[in-house]
Write an enzyme that holds these catalytic residues in place. Structure first.
Site, PDB file in Angstrom:
ATOM      1  N   SER A 137       0.863  -1.363   0.079  1.00 27.86           N
ATOM      2  CA  SER A 137       0.040   0.247   0.166  1.00 27.86           C
ATOM      3  C   SER A 137       0.929   1.216  -0.065  1.00 27.86           C
ATOM      4  O   SER A 137       1.522   1.389  -1.009  1.00 27.86           O
ATOM      5  CB  SER A 137      -0.845  -0.111   1.254  1.00 27.86           C
ATOM      6  OG  SER A 137      -1.955   0.965   1.105  1.00 27.86           O
ATOM      7  N   ASP A 234      -9.716  -4.908  -4.522  1.00 25.29           N
ATOM      8  CA  ASP A 234      -9.245  -3.902  -3.825  1.00 25.29           C
ATOM      9  C   ASP A 234     -10.238  -2.464  -3.788  1.00 25.29           C
ATOM     10  O   ASP A 234     -10.299  -2.051  -4.824  1.00 25.29           O
ATOM     11  CB  ASP A 234      -7.928  -3.674  -4.006  1.00 25.29           C
ATOM     12  CG  ASP A 234      -7.228  -2.576  -3.112  1.00 25.29           C
ATOM     13  OD1 ASP A 234      -7.903  -1.845  -2.357  1.00 25.29           O
ATOM     14  OD2 ASP A 234      -5.940  -2.626  -3.222  1.00 25.29           O
ATOM     15  N   HIS A 264      -7.539  -5.509  -0.492  1.00 24.31           N
ATOM     16  CA  HIS A 264      -6.589  -4.521  -0.286  1.00 24.31           C
ATOM     17  C   HIS A 264      -5.315  -5.190   0.242  1.00 24.31           C
ATOM     18  O   HIS A 264      -4.175  -4.796   0.255  1.00 24.31           O
ATOM     19  CB  HIS A 264      -6.933  -3.285   0.200  1.00 24.31           C
ATOM     20  CG  HIS A 264      -5.937  -2.156   0.448  1.00 24.31           C
ATOM     21  ND1 HIS A 264      -5.220  -1.643  -0.489  1.00 24.31           N
ATOM     22  CD2 HIS A 264      -5.264  -1.792   1.659  1.00 24.31           C
ATOM     23  CE1 HIS A 264      -4.403  -0.830  -0.124  1.00 24.31           C
ATOM     24  NE2 HIS A 264      -4.241  -0.949   1.232  1.00 24.31           N
TER      25      HIS A 264
END
Length: 290
Positions: A137, A234, A264
């Site tokens: 991320s 996601d 995610h």
């Protein structure tokens, strides 16, 4: 982009990831591994918060894990990577950014620039030789910034749901009137399922600082191997961001892997298995090139 070719596994992978995304080894060895798990240490920096980290010494290339925003070095992906690197004898480093986990500082006072400095510090002071940077991320954005700033320390990149430019892109996607209202208010919120409040709150100063670190508006001067893994489900960071990264990096060796049911955090057993196989393949490629 073609999916990365997962060649025959190296020694140690036959023991990996049979259960809950963590290495499965004979019980007596597992108990010994837990007793000899890396310990938390603290890196002091002049006039800056101390950073908490765990480190395994070993062969090159080493692996460095960069967690996501609000996360820490004790997640399932970070733990599984330590077991993997230990099984192969490669060095491994995981750490908490300023204001995260066991590190000093306040999360609300951090910026993308703050966390970029954290990554550069650990690369300069806590690692030896080129590293495979694994960014989850926000960590996927920071790994790009680190690779640009320290090409000599970057052997390869593996992005997991990379959130390059995400704070800025999300804000700019809001209607003009909404943006004006938020600018007048001085703060804004990013929806997230990963907090009790359901949102991450940021100041406009945070956003303006983040704009200085955007990478998707021009070619990205990175030439090492790049692997980008993203889930099609996601709901936090759109998978097309990984496609944009792939299109803009200058490296001739770039693969994108999209998981149909991936979300995610990409922390399910099969997600972690894919991450480990991808890194194993890169280690094989990099060591063969030497």
């Amino acid at each position: 982009m073609a999916a990365v070719s997962l060649r025959s596994c190296r020694r140690g992978l036959s023991l990996m990831l049979r259960n809950a995304g963590v290495a499965a080894v004979p019980s007596q060895h597992l108990q010994a591994d837990r007793r000899h798990k890396s310990t938390v240490q603290f890196a002091s920096r002049p006039d800056l918060p101390k950073l908490a980290y765990r480190r395994l010494k070993g062969k090159s290339p080493g692996v460095v894990f960069l967690p996501g925003y609000g996360s820490n070095m004790n997640g399932r992906k970070a733990e599984a990577l330590e077991e993997f690197c230990k099984s192969l004898g490669h060095s491994y480093l995981r750490f908490d950014y300023t204001g995260h986990g066991a590190s000093e500082g306040e999360l609300a006072e951090g910026t993308v620039g703050t966390w970029k400095k954290d990554v550069l510090f650990v690369l300069d002071e806590l690692t030896e030789g080129p590293q495979i940077l694994v960014g989850s991320s926000l960590g996927g954005w920071l790994m790009l910034l680190a690779a640009i700033a320290r090409p000599e320390k970057t052997a390869a990149l593996v992005g997991i749901a990379s959130a390059a430019d995400h704070f800025v892109t999300w804000f700019n996607s809001l209607p003009l009137e909404t943006r004006k209202e938020l600018e007048a208010k001085g703060e804004w919120s990013l929806p997230s399922k990963h907090t009790e409040e359901g949102v991450y709150k940021f100041s406009m100063d945070f956003l303006r600082e983040a704009e200085n670190h955007c990478v998707l508006q021009s070619p990205i001067p990175i030439t090492c191997p790049v692997r980008l893994i993203h889930g099609l489900k996601d709901e936090d960071v759109p998978w097309h961001i990984s496609m944009q990264v792939a299109e803009r990096v200058l490296s001739p060796d770039v693969d994108v892997i999209l998981r149909r049911n991936g979300q995610h955090r990409m922390s399910e057993k099969d997600d972690i298995k894919l991450m480990v196989y991808t890194i194993d393949d890169l280690i094989d490629k990099l060591t063969t090139m030497v």
